[in-house]
Design an enzyme around this catalytic site. Structure first.
Site, PDB file in Angstrom:
ATOM      1  N   HIS A  58       0.866  -1.182   0.000  1.00 57.65           N
ATOM      2  CA  HIS A  58       0.000   0.000   0.000  1.00 57.65           C
ATOM      3  C   HIS A  58       0.897   1.225   0.000  1.00 57.65           C
ATOM      4  O   HIS A  58       1.599   1.503   0.970  1.00 57.65           O
ATOM      5  CB  HIS A  58      -0.916   0.020   1.220  1.00 57.65           C
ATOM      6  CG  HIS A  58      -1.716   1.284   1.325  1.00 57.65           C
ATOM      7  ND1 HIS A  58      -2.561   1.712   0.311  1.00 57.65           N
ATOM      8  CD2 HIS A  58      -1.791   2.237   2.286  1.00 57.65           C
ATOM      9  CE1 HIS A  58      -3.114   2.852   0.662  1.00 57.65           C
ATOM     10  NE2 HIS A  58      -2.665   3.197   1.848  1.00 57.65           N
ATOM     11  N   ASP A  60       1.037   5.119  -0.245  1.00 54.04           N
ATOM     12  CA  ASP A  60       0.322   6.395  -0.161  1.00 54.04           C
ATOM     13  C   ASP A  60       0.910   7.397  -1.140  1.00 54.04           C
ATOM     14  O   ASP A  60       2.130   7.620  -1.165  1.00 54.04           O
ATOM     15  CB  ASP A  60       0.412   6.958   1.253  1.00 54.04           C
ATOM     16  CG  ASP A  60      -0.397   6.148   2.251  1.00 54.04           C
ATOM     17  OD1 ASP A  60      -1.600   5.998   2.034  1.00 54.04           O
ATOM     18  OD2 ASP A  60       0.192   5.670   3.245  1.00 54.04           O
ATOM     19  N   ASP A 182      -7.672   1.561   2.605  1.00 53.38           N
ATOM     20  CA  ASP A 182      -7.179   2.475   3.640  1.00 53.38           C
ATOM     21  C   ASP A 182      -8.047   3.694   3.898  1.00 53.38           C
ATOM     22  O   ASP A 182      -7.880   4.338   4.927  1.00 53.38           O
ATOM     23  CB  ASP A 182      -5.753   2.925   3.293  1.00 53.38           C
ATOM     24  CG  ASP A 182      -5.004   3.470   4.501  1.00 53.38           C
ATOM     25  OD1 ASP A 182      -5.359   3.089   5.635  1.00 53.38           O
ATOM     26  OD2 ASP A 182      -4.071   4.255   4.318  1.00 53.38           O
ATOM     27  N   HIS A 427      -6.363   9.647  -0.152  1.00 52.81           N
ATOM     28  CA  HIS A 427      -6.985   9.662   1.171  1.00 52.81           C
ATOM     29  C   HIS A 427      -6.107  10.259   2.268  1.00 52.81           C
ATOM     30  O   HIS A 427      -6.525  10.292   3.434  1.00 52.81           O
ATOM     31  CB  HIS A 427      -7.441   8.241   1.558  1.00 52.81           C
ATOM     32  CG  HIS A 427      -6.334   7.228   1.559  1.00 52.81           C
ATOM     33  ND1 HIS A 427      -6.028   6.492   0.440  1.00 52.81           N
ATOM     34  CD2 HIS A 427      -5.483   6.823   2.515  1.00 52.81           C
ATOM     35  CE1 HIS A 427      -5.024   5.679   0.719  1.00 52.81           C
ATOM     36  NE2 HIS A 427      -4.674   5.863   1.980  1.00 52.81           N
TER      37      HIS A 427
END
Length: 1021
Positions: A58, A60, A182, A427
């Site tokens: 994951h 970001d 997430d 996000h």
């Protein structure tokens, strides 16, 4: 030797074979595949618990570091994370063993990496994708937030990411599922959008701790999410809740960033642990099997920025698979293998089970008794507004680029803004949950993108107007604080206003000027009435404001659909004659005694204020002759301070809203203290009450002459924290409406969601945080209804905010936050924006609509479109060197890209140049089913009305993102509990339309439908 060399050449040039591992594949190899998609999936074993291990990272797109710092692995003192190394390492590891699989999500990162690779790597990755061993999941440019993003920006984010994957890898690069692991809560509209993208399923990571506890016990971790009442089954999507958010099971993280033990399988060495590791993992599997419905389980094996050394992960997973599966010889029913989320979804589909349904959303998200993630709905309000402005301007930029048929250079400028807007949907971007230097980077990207698109807009206006020499239009980017050097310093200015809506718009234009006499003319030299008013003193005293403007000039412009009108602003010599409206200002100070109330009104609304305080008391709708008592006040919550070591000590921070109610009033908030003053402004075009509430909060309540809504323009900050207390500021509207416990908020600016105070539809709420648990994301609107009186009060916002109705008849919106401690959820930095050193000042707007319930949808939906997609303003200082002939081409006539106004319930969500000679046209019906007796009816649109200056040669209807023909989409069928199968999800319009001559361009849109068309065009007419 010659044959060997030849094979090496073929290997390096074309990517044949497994060049790096030199492994031969047997035809019987169960992992051997030459096709992607479901056909490439590994097969589970009937009668066993088939465990799909998902190797993933994951990444970001900005959070603790900027997107570029994350890509390169810079600033390791902040976080050890380098995405380029992840992709390098994963490709190597996949080539080492054909059984291995990996998924990748964030196209923004992948594209940075892809552009730096050589031809050999391109061929290698193409092969891995074609074989289904490297699979793209979700595919948006970034993993967007679901609470505070507008639906138009979500669509843009997916259209941009999926286009890159589609153009590069074709059908094998097309994701089949959404992967929203997430984001901090999940919206119903996002589910509907995934269905419209043609996805088969959706997997989520974060849902409320009480919700997931119930679902585990009832085996309802997977469901059919009904995304829209209006769209029905075509918006349904299979949705699964992952068992561990997106992390590996406890003690089974094999990344170099982790501290869990590796699998040590040589009994001759110390710390041999295979027996314990296998037993522990089998216990994890058995426990999880009690929570899920079928004999297929999904287990995520990865985490934030994992797999920078993929060999470590895969070597240990290889061992885990080997030793757990070896237990089958002793009767174990557990079968482990590498898989992907789409392969897991396909296995669930083949199980032929029936699934429960859900028709609400997953807000607010709470991860513990005192950890309610509703603070980020408001965090970094200035960045939220900037993102919205950039997103709206992108629509204008694409429209003008398409209508003017500009070239590659301008399309590159469009892409720059598209990239920045899509990054901002992440996000940890628009949410405000990033570090300050990362927020600054997001803002810089948006600013640069807007400026590049401004060049495209100028080029397009010049081409559309057929000027002989390009006019050098400029933009005023600081109008929000009444700064525009062009109108302040020029004696004459040409103003061009572009209306991005598909209907005629009447729009009030407000510009900063210096004191003096002016004249405004429209097309053909028509004299335009206007009003000049001194600027409010809180504007003049804004920290850092450097401007000569002391007044603002206001006039009403009429703008054609998808086009422009030009106006001329000229400063006259002293004593010149103009149509300036007379403005009177009456200053009042709160004096502690009551005089008669005073009123400002137009033909639609009347607002009554208290004479002594200047506060609002009553609101009357003159059309319905309905009056309510109403007050609007500002208050603040004290942010809780704690060390976050346990739930009762959770602090309020960037993510979390947790007010400290000790010593506060019964509603937990505290009133703002100050000796407020006010001014009354009255003129023919606008009337205002300017409220100076305290040293750092002020507001203008504005009523335009022809408006059916009230404009509240607020200014908050710098929030004082010298007392050591973090504060969270709310604007509160209190009325005598009998709304009970219900209120409504929008879902990503589209459909309405009914809320009930202290209630969740999906589980019994144990209310431990009564304030923050009742706040919901408000992207566009919040409203309450009094069904007995038949009245509705709606507040429209100019950015995403936290909103609630904590008491009957009340609406509350959080406008600003400044906190002095962190909430320990990863940022490790307080939400304490510096502004210009003293703290951030934020200016914004709320628009109030009060009418009967039946008329409210028409009012608030049309008004929200007017506010979101407001006109773009270009300015040209007129001098002696300006070509009068070229200036006349623009100012003496108006332009519209449409033949006629489209139906008022239809919006052109996008018109843009696409591939080759094609355009993408995306149309939406933005009313819900049964919302309005007229505007909720189907609407008919003719593409020729939209593309009047083009020859349409063919039309294909596409998925929402515009990359796949709708006829090529065949979504999986699912059964609902207690319901029959309802067949393949889709739409009756999923056909390719070839147009013989000039027929077949007419389409119908039903409520809440968004339809996307790829249109091939011939030479312009």
């Amino acid at each position: 030797m010659e044959l060997c060399l030849g094979m090496i050449v073929l290997c390096f040039v074309f990517g044949y074979g497994d060049c790096r591992s030199h492994r031969d594949r047997s035809p019987d190899d169960p992992y051997s595949s030459t096709v992607c998609g479901y056909e490439s999936c590994p097969k589970g074993t009937p009668g066993q618990i088939n465990v799909h291990l998902i190797s993933h990272t994951h990444d970001d797109v900005g959070w603790l570091k900027t997107i570029d710092q994350y890509y390169y692995g810079a600033k390791s003192d902040i976080q050890i994370a380098g995405v380029q190394y992840i992709l390098d390492s994963v490709v190597d590891a996949l080539l080492d063993d054909p059984s291995r699989r990996f998924i990748y999500v964030e196209t923004a990162f992948f594209w940075k990496w892809w552009l730096q690779q050589d031809d050999l790597m391109h061929h290698t990755v193409h092969r891995l994708v074609k074989e289904g061993r490297l699979e793209f999941i979700s595919g948006a440019w970034s993993m967007n937030d679901e609470a505070v993003c507008h639906y138009s920006s979500i669509i843009e984010n997916f259209a941009w990411g999926l286009r890159k994957l589609n153009d590069t890898f074709g059908a094998c690069g097309r994701p089949k599922i959404g992967w929203q692991i997430d984001p901090f809560g999940h919206s119903r509209e996002q589910a509907a959008l995934f269905a419209m993208l043609g996805f088969d399923g959706l997997f989520l990571g974060r849902i409320d701790y009480q919700d997931i506890e119930k679902r585990r016990k009832t085996k309802t971790m997977e469901m059919i999410w009904e995304g829209s009442d209006s769209l029905g089954k075509m918006s349904d999507i299979f949705t699964g809740i992952l068992p561990n958010v997106y992390w590996p099971p406890s003690t089974f993280c094999f990344d170099l960033l982790c501290n869990d033990p590796p699998i040590m399988d040589d009994p001759r060495l110390e710390d041999y642990n295979v027996v314990e590791r296998v037993a522990t993992f089998m216990e994890v599997v058995n426990n999880q099997s009690l929570q899920y419905k079928t004999d297929n389980l999904i287990i995520t094996m990865g985490n934030d920025f994992n797999y920078q050394n993929a060999h470590v992960w895969f070597k240990n997973l290889d061992k885990l698979i080997k030793y757990v599966n070896a237990k089958q010889t002793n009767g174990s029913k557990i079968n482990l293998f590498y898989s992907t989320p789409s392969c897991y979804l396909n296995a669930l589909h083949q199980a032929n089970a029936s699934w429960p349904t859900k028709d609400d959303d997953f807000f607010p998200y709470a991860s513990g008794e005192h950890t309610v993630w509703s603070g980020y709905y408001t965090s970094r309000p200035a960045l939220k507004r900037m993102e919205r402005e950039a997103s709206a301007f992108l629509l204008t930029c694409k429209q003008i680029d398409a209508l003017a048929q500009l070239g590659p250079a301008d399309q590159h400028d469009v892409s720059a803004l598209r990239d920045a807007v899509s990054v901002a949907q992440h996000h940890d971007a628009v949410t405000g949950t990033e570090r300050q230097h990362v927020a600054d980077d997001y803002a810089l990207r948006l600013d640069r993108g807007v400026k590049e698109c401004q060049e495209t807009v100028v080029d397009g206006i010049n081409r559309i107007s057929n000027v002989t020499k390009p006019l050098q239009f400029e933009f005023c980017d600081l109008l929000n604080i009444s700064i525009c050097s062009i109108t302040e310093n020029s004696k004459e200015v040409a103003l061009v206003l572009w209306n991005p809506l598909s209907r005629t718009l009447n729009h009030y234009v407000q510009l900063p000027v210096v004191d003096g006499d002016y004249d405004i003319t429209g097309p053909g030299g028509t004299k335009i009435p206007f009003q000049i008013t001194p600027l409010p003193k809180h504007t003049l005293l804004l920290p850092g404001r450097l401007s000569n403007a002391t007044h603002e000039i206001l006039f009403r412009a009429k703008l054609p659909p998808l086009g422009y009108t030009a106006y001329n602003l000229k400063k006259l010599a002293k004593g010149g004659v103009s149509l300036a409206g007379h403005t009177s200002i009456l200053r009042k100070r709160a004096s502690g005694f009551a005089d008669d109330d005073f009123v400002i009104k137009n033909e639609f609304l009347a607002l009554t204020f208290d004479q002594s305080s200047g506060s609002l008391k009553y609101l009357t709708n003159l059309e319905t002759n309905t009056t309510i008592s109403i007050s609007q006040t500002f208050a603040y919550y004290v942010g809780s301070v704690g060390n976050n070591t346990k739930e009762p000590l959770r602090a309020s921070g960037a993510y979390i809203f947790r007010p400290n109610c000790t010593g506060a009033g019964p509603d937990c908030s505290r009133p703002l203290e100050g000796n407020g003053t006010y001014e009354i402004v009255k003129g023919p075009l606008v009337q205002e009450v300017r409220q100076y509430i305290c040293a750092w909060v002020s507001q203008v309540i504005r009523l335009h002459a022809t408006s059916k809504k009230v404009h509240f323009e607020w200014q908050v900050g710098p929030i004082p924290v010298g007392d050591g207390i973090g504060k969270e500021i709310v604007s509160r509207f209190s009325t005598n409406l009998k709304s009970g416990t219900e209120f409504f908020t929008d879902s990503n600016g589209r459909q309405n969601i009914k809320r009930r105070r202290n209630f969740r539809p999906s589980f019994n709420l144990n209310l431990t945080e009564p304030i923050s648990s009742n706040f919901y994301p408000v992207v566009d609107r919040i409203f309450i209804q009094d069904e007995t009186a038949g009245s509705q009060l709606t507040i429209l916002t100019d950015r995403a905010q936290a909103g609630s109705s904590l008491l009957e008849g009340q609406i509350e919106l959080m406008v600003h936050r400044r906190l002095l401690v962190d909430d320990w959820l990863g940022v490790s930095e307080p939400l304490n924006e510096p502004g210009l050193g003293e703290g951030l000042v934020v200016r914004g707007s709320h628009h109030l609509i009060f009418t009967n319930i039946a008329k409210s949808p028409r009012r608030h939906r049309l008004a929200s479109h007017d506010l979101y997609w407001h006109p773009a303003l270009l300015l040209l200082p007129v001098s002696s060197t300006t070509s009068q002939a070229d200036l006349n081409r623009i100012t003496q006539s108006a332009y519209s890209g449409l033949s006629v106004d489209l139906p008022v319930n239809i919006h052109i969500l996008s018109i843009e140049q696409w591939k080759g000679s094609s355009l993408i046209v995306r149309l939406e019906h933005f009313f819900e089913k049964d919302e309005d007796p007229v505007l909720s009816q189907p609407a008919v649109v003719n593409l020729k009305d939209i593309l009047r200056d083009f020859v349409i040669t063919s039309v294909r209807e596409m998925t929402l993102d515009g990359n796949v023909a709708l006829t090529d989409v065949h979504r999986l069928q699912w059964s609902k509990v207690d319901q029959e199968d309802y067949g393949t999800l889709g739409t009756d319009a999923s056909k390719i339309h070839r147009i013989p001559h000039d027929i077949g361009t007419t389409f119908t849109l039903n409520p809440m439908e968004i339809r996307t068309f790829q249109i091939e065009i011939g030479p312009s007419l």
